[in-house]
Design a protein around this motif. Structure first.
Motif, mmCIF file in Angstrom:
data_model
loop_
_atom_site.group_PDB
_atom_site.id
_atom_site.type_symbol
_atom_site.label_atom_id
_atom_site.label_comp_id
_atom_site.label_asym_id
_atom_site.label_seq_id
_atom_site.Cartn_x
_atom_site.Cartn_y
_atom_site.Cartn_z
ATOM 1 N N LEU A 57 0.802 -1.224 0.000
ATOM 2 C CA LEU A 57 0.000 0.000 0.000
ATOM 3 C C LEU A 57 0.832 1.268 0.000
ATOM 4 O O LEU A 57 0.334 2.328 -0.349
ATOM 5 N N GLY A 58 2.061 1.191 0.408
ATOM 6 C CA GLY A 58 2.887 2.395 0.455
ATOM 7 C C GLY A 58 2.760 3.084 1.795
ATOM 8 O O GLY A 58 2.269 2.509 2.762
ATOM 9 N N PRO A 59 3.179 4.349 1.861
ATOM 10 C CA PRO A 59 3.133 5.054 3.143
ATOM 11 C C PRO A 59 1.700 5.209 3.628
ATOM 12 O O PRO A 59 0.818 5.579 2.858
ATOM 13 N N PRO A 60 1.461 4.905 4.900
ATOM 14 C CA PRO A 60 0.098 4.960 5.410
ATOM 15 C C PRO A 60 -0.387 6.398 5.591
ATOM 16 O O PRO A 60 0.394 7.305 5.847
ATOM 17 N N GLY A 61 -1.676 6.550 5.421
ATOM 18 C CA GLY A 61 -2.317 7.839 5.621
ATOM 19 C C GLY A 61 -3.770 7.620 5.996
ATOM 20 O O GLY A 61 -4.215 6.484 6.193
ATOM 21 N N LEU A 62 -4.519 8.693 6.079
ATOM 22 C CA LEU A 62 -5.920 8.567 6.462
ATOM 23 C C LEU A 62 -6.746 7.837 5.412
ATOM 24 O O LEU A 62 -7.735 7.198 5.737
ATOM 25 N N GLY A 63 -6.337 7.905 4.150
ATOM 26 C CA GLY A 63 -7.027 7.133 3.113
ATOM 27 C C GLY A 63 -6.914 5.639 3.350
ATOM 28 O O GLY A 63 -7.874 4.886 3.169
ATOM 29 N N LEU A 91 1.839 2.029 9.766
ATOM 30 C CA LEU A 91 0.403 1.778 9.614
ATOM 31 C C LEU A 91 -0.167 1.227 10.904
ATOM 32 O O LEU A 91 -1.235 1.645 11.353
ATOM 33 N N HIS A 92 0.557 0.308 11.504
ATOM 34 C CA HIS A 92 0.107 -0.280 12.773
ATOM 35 C C HIS A 92 -0.031 0.808 13.843
ATOM 36 O O HIS A 92 -1.012 0.850 14.585
ATOM 37 N N ALA A 93 0.941 1.717 13.897
ATOM 38 C CA ALA A 93 0.897 2.816 14.865
ATOM 39 C C ALA A 93 -0.255 3.766 14.568
ATOM 40 O O ALA A 93 -0.937 4.243 15.482
ATOM 41 N N LEU A 94 -0.499 4.054 13.291
ATOM 42 C CA LEU A 94 -1.591 4.947 12.912
ATOM 43 C C LEU A 94 -2.944 4.340 13.251
ATOM 44 O O LEU A 94 -3.836 5.036 13.748
ATOM 45 N N LEU A 95 -3.101 3.052 13.027
ATOM 46 C CA LEU A 95 -4.355 2.382 13.376
ATOM 47 C C LEU A 95 -4.581 2.412 14.889
ATOM 48 O O LEU A 95 -5.699 2.625 15.352
#
Length: 128
Positions: A57-63, A91-95
């Motif tokens: 998916l690449g760099p995680p973001g709100l999308g 991504l894990h940290a953002l979630l």
């Protein structure tokens, strides 16, 4: 060399979950189609789990967070769930930051400790 088919039904592993590979940045227009794919894969999957490979998916973001939340909601409504494969640590940290919990392949499920189990106290720790 010839192959003789065996009589009867083929052997199928009923516990193997379906896999959905998510690659590249996903546009908002693609989310509805991916939700339909999750719903369809759950219909034919006795384990009721769809593994989402999010490594590409690449760099995680709100999308990405929105996509995964919608896929999980779709899976729950269909009586199943999704499991993440190869998530980026960011991504894990953002979630975690937005309060979404996902099962991740290769990690044990987090559960409450059994009743009656107490943590060990190290010498020199102040009393509780």
């Amino acid at each position: 060399m010839s192959y003789q088919p065996r009589p009867g039904l083929p052997v199928v592993d009923a516990m193997t979950p379906a896999v959905l590979v998510l690659a590249g940045p996903v546009t908002p227009g693609e989310v509805t189609g991916l939700c339909a794919v999750v719903r369809a894969r759950l219909e034919g999957c006795p384990s009721r789990v769809v593994v989402c490979d999010v490594g590409g998916l690449g760099p995680p973001g709100l999308g990405t967070v929105d996509l995964l939340a919608r896929l999980q909601l779709t899976a729950r409504r269909a009586g199943g769930r999704i499991r993440l494969r190869d998530p980026d640590p960011a991504l894990h940290a953002l979630l975690d930051l937005v309060g979404l919990r996902f099962e991740v392949e290769g990690q044990p499920e987090e559960r409450e400790p059994a009743l009656g189990v107490e943590e060990a106290v190290e010498p020199g720790d102040p009393p509780p």
